[in-house]
Design a protein around this motif. Structure first.
Motif, PDB file in Angstrom:
ATOM      1  N   ILE A  53       0.715  -1.180   0.072  1.00 51.43           N
ATOM      2  CA  ILE A  53       0.141   0.035  -0.253  1.00 51.43           C
ATOM      3  C   ILE A  53       0.598   1.374  -0.063  1.00 51.43           C
ATOM      4  O   ILE A  53       2.241   1.357   0.163  1.00 51.43           O
ATOM      5  N   GLU A  54       0.357   2.536  -0.808  1.00 48.12           N
ATOM      6  CA  GLU A  54       1.066   3.512  -0.137  1.00 48.12           C
ATOM      7  C   GLU A  54       0.806   4.805   0.839  1.00 48.12           C
ATOM      8  O   GLU A  54       1.126   5.366   1.362  1.00 48.12           O
ATOM      9  N   GLN A  55      -0.432   3.948   1.759  1.00 51.37           N
ATOM     10  CA  GLN A  55      -0.842   5.070   2.531  1.00 51.37           C
ATOM     11  C   GLN A  55       0.135   5.009   4.247  1.00 51.37           C
ATOM     12  O   GLN A  55       0.401   3.533   4.010  1.00 51.37           O
ATOM     13  N   HIS A  56       0.341   5.662   4.400  1.00 46.55           N
ATOM     14  CA  HIS A  56       0.954   6.118   5.563  1.00 46.55           C
ATOM     15  C   HIS A  56       0.189   5.732   6.677  1.00 46.55           C
ATOM     16  O   HIS A  56      -0.754   5.018   7.199  1.00 46.55           O
ATOM     17  N   PRO A  57       0.841   4.995   7.977  1.00 45.68           N
ATOM     18  CA  PRO A  57       0.646   4.095   8.681  1.00 45.68           C
ATOM     19  C   PRO A  57      -0.726   4.849  10.074  1.00 45.68           C
ATOM     20  O   PRO A  57      -0.231   6.145  10.434  1.00 45.68           O
ATOM     21  N   VAL A 114      -1.457  14.975   2.919  1.00 45.24           N
ATOM     22  CA  VAL A 114      -0.885  13.521   3.286  1.00 45.24           C
ATOM     23  C   VAL A 114       0.988  13.888   2.939  1.00 45.24           C
ATOM     24  O   VAL A 114       1.834  15.144   2.927  1.00 45.24           O
ATOM     25  N   PRO A 115       1.259  13.600   4.498  1.00 50.11           N
ATOM     26  CA  PRO A 115       2.911  14.420   4.306  1.00 50.11           C
ATOM     27  C   PRO A 115       3.563  14.057   3.478  1.00 50.11           C
ATOM     28  O   PRO A 115       3.762  13.160   3.363  1.00 50.11           O
ATOM     29  N   GLY A 169       3.555  29.161  14.283  1.00 48.08           N
ATOM     30  CA  GLY A 169       5.475  28.650  14.418  1.00 48.08           C
ATOM     31  C   GLY A 169       5.249  27.068  13.920  1.00 48.08           C
ATOM     32  O   GLY A 169       6.042  26.238  13.502  1.00 48.08           O
ATOM     33  N   HIS A 170       4.370  26.169  14.228  1.00 47.61           N
ATOM     34  CA  HIS A 170       3.970  24.763  13.832  1.00 47.61           C
ATOM     35  C   HIS A 170       3.014  24.462  12.933  1.00 47.61           C
ATOM     36  O   HIS A 170       2.262  23.334  12.405  1.00 47.61           O
ATOM     37  N   ALA A 171       2.395  25.472  11.626  1.00 48.79           N
ATOM     38  CA  ALA A 171       1.519  25.030  10.889  1.00 48.79           C
ATOM     39  C   ALA A 171       1.630  24.141   9.986  1.00 48.79           C
ATOM     40  O   ALA A 171       0.531  23.258   9.724  1.00 48.79           O
ATOM     41  N   GLY A 172       3.360  23.498   9.755  1.00 44.03           N
ATOM     42  CA  GLY A 172       3.457  22.445   8.902  1.00 44.03           C
ATOM     43  C   GLY A 172       3.074  21.040   9.170  1.00 44.03           C
ATOM     44  O   GLY A 172       3.693  20.823   8.789  1.00 44.03           O
ATOM     45  N   LEU A 173       3.168  20.970  10.750  1.00 44.37           N
ATOM     46  CA  LEU A 173       3.079  19.708  11.654  1.00 44.37           C
ATOM     47  C   LEU A 173       1.861  18.969  11.285  1.00 44.37           C
ATOM     48  O   LEU A 173       0.610  19.523  11.605  1.00 44.37           O
ATOM     49  N   ALA A 190       7.130  12.037  13.740  1.00 44.37           N
ATOM     50  CA  ALA A 190       6.523  14.059  12.894  1.00 44.37           C
ATOM     51  C   ALA A 190       6.089  13.971  11.821  1.00 44.37           C
ATOM     52  O   ALA A 190       6.935  13.634  11.151  1.00 44.37           O
ATOM     53  N   GLU A 191       4.830  14.124  11.766  1.00 45.44           N
ATOM     54  CA  GLU A 191       4.327  14.318  10.381  1.00 45.44           C
ATOM     55  C   GLU A 191       4.774  15.450   9.784  1.00 45.44           C
ATOM     56  O   GLU A 191       3.768  15.805  10.226  1.00 45.44           O
TER      57      GLU A 191
END
Length: 228
Positions: free
Chosen positions: A5-9, A124-125, A160-164, A182-183
């Motif tokens: 699969i391609e999905q992240h866990p 999607v990370p 500061g962590h909007a991209g997390l 962390a994704e």
């Protein structure tokens, strides 16, 4: 059978009672690619070994040299049974395809808590970052305090962590360290967070007693395997 699969866990899945991270050094980006393909072929050709293995994922290090492995098991006894009955034949086939892989060790964890993605967040990370935080001998009880403080710091600093996308904090079963998985949206988003001014809470995190070392690595998700 085993299915790719391609999905992240889903790291918040409550079912696994034992979580494992390990690292292989393979040497070059080309050998990274070859090893990921060898792992996929080896597993797809065989039945899924046991219902006690929920999922198995592989990540390629941005260093071009390493692979990280993450697996979720019902319990440690199920993993030990897999090692006795099924692991070696898989290792032998992978090593035949890509010789001289250096296996750097395996660590066992339980997930303590997460800063999960917001409701409706479907990003999607583009980057996975793992950070290992080592503690002084005998200071294992400080690990949960440290994680709680980090989660508070994230809550105090949303811009500061909007991209997390999410962060998942694991305690090693040997009592020695914390591993944060962390994704992030992208490398750029992570770099911007690192460059952001530190809040008071982040200063408390950075000066927490008992911490002896911090090390991090960047990865991309390369392979997911589930029963199928």
């Amino acid at each position: 059978m085993s299915r790719r699969i391609e999905q992240h866990p889903d790291l918040t899945d409550p079912r696994p009672g034992a979580l494992f991270f390990s690292t292989w050094r393979v040497g070059t980006p080309e050998r990274q690619r070859q090893t990921v393909e060898a792992i996929g072929r080896t597993w797809e050709r065989r039945p899924w070994p046991t219902g006690d293995l929920l999922r198995y994922h592989v990540y390629a290090g941005h260093d071009g040299s390493t692979l990280m492995h993450y697996s979720q098991w019902s319990d440690e006894q199920a993993y030990e049974a897999f090692v006795k009955a099924h692991r070696q034949e898989r290792v032998d086939e992978i090593d035949t395809a890509v010789p001289e892989i250096e296996r750097l060790g395996l660590a066992r964890y339980r997930r303590y808590r997460s800063r999960d993605r917001a409701v409706g967040d479907v990003r999607v990370p583009g980057l996975i970052v793992t950070v290992r935080i080592d503690f002084e001998e005998g200071a294992g009880e400080r690990r949960e305090e440290w994680v709680d403080l980090v989660v508070k710091a994230l809550g105090d600093d949303p811009e500061g962590h909007a991209g997390l996308v999410s962060a998942h904090f694991h305690l090693s079963t040997d009592g020695g360290h914390v591993l944060n998985y962390a994704e992030w949206e992208s490398d750029q988003a992570y770099d911007e967070a690192l460059a952001a001014p530190a809040t008071d809470t982040w200063e408390r995190v950075r000066t927490s007693p008992g911490v002896t070392g911090v090390s991090g690595s960047r990865y991309r998700h390369a392979l997911g395997l589930v029963p199928g």
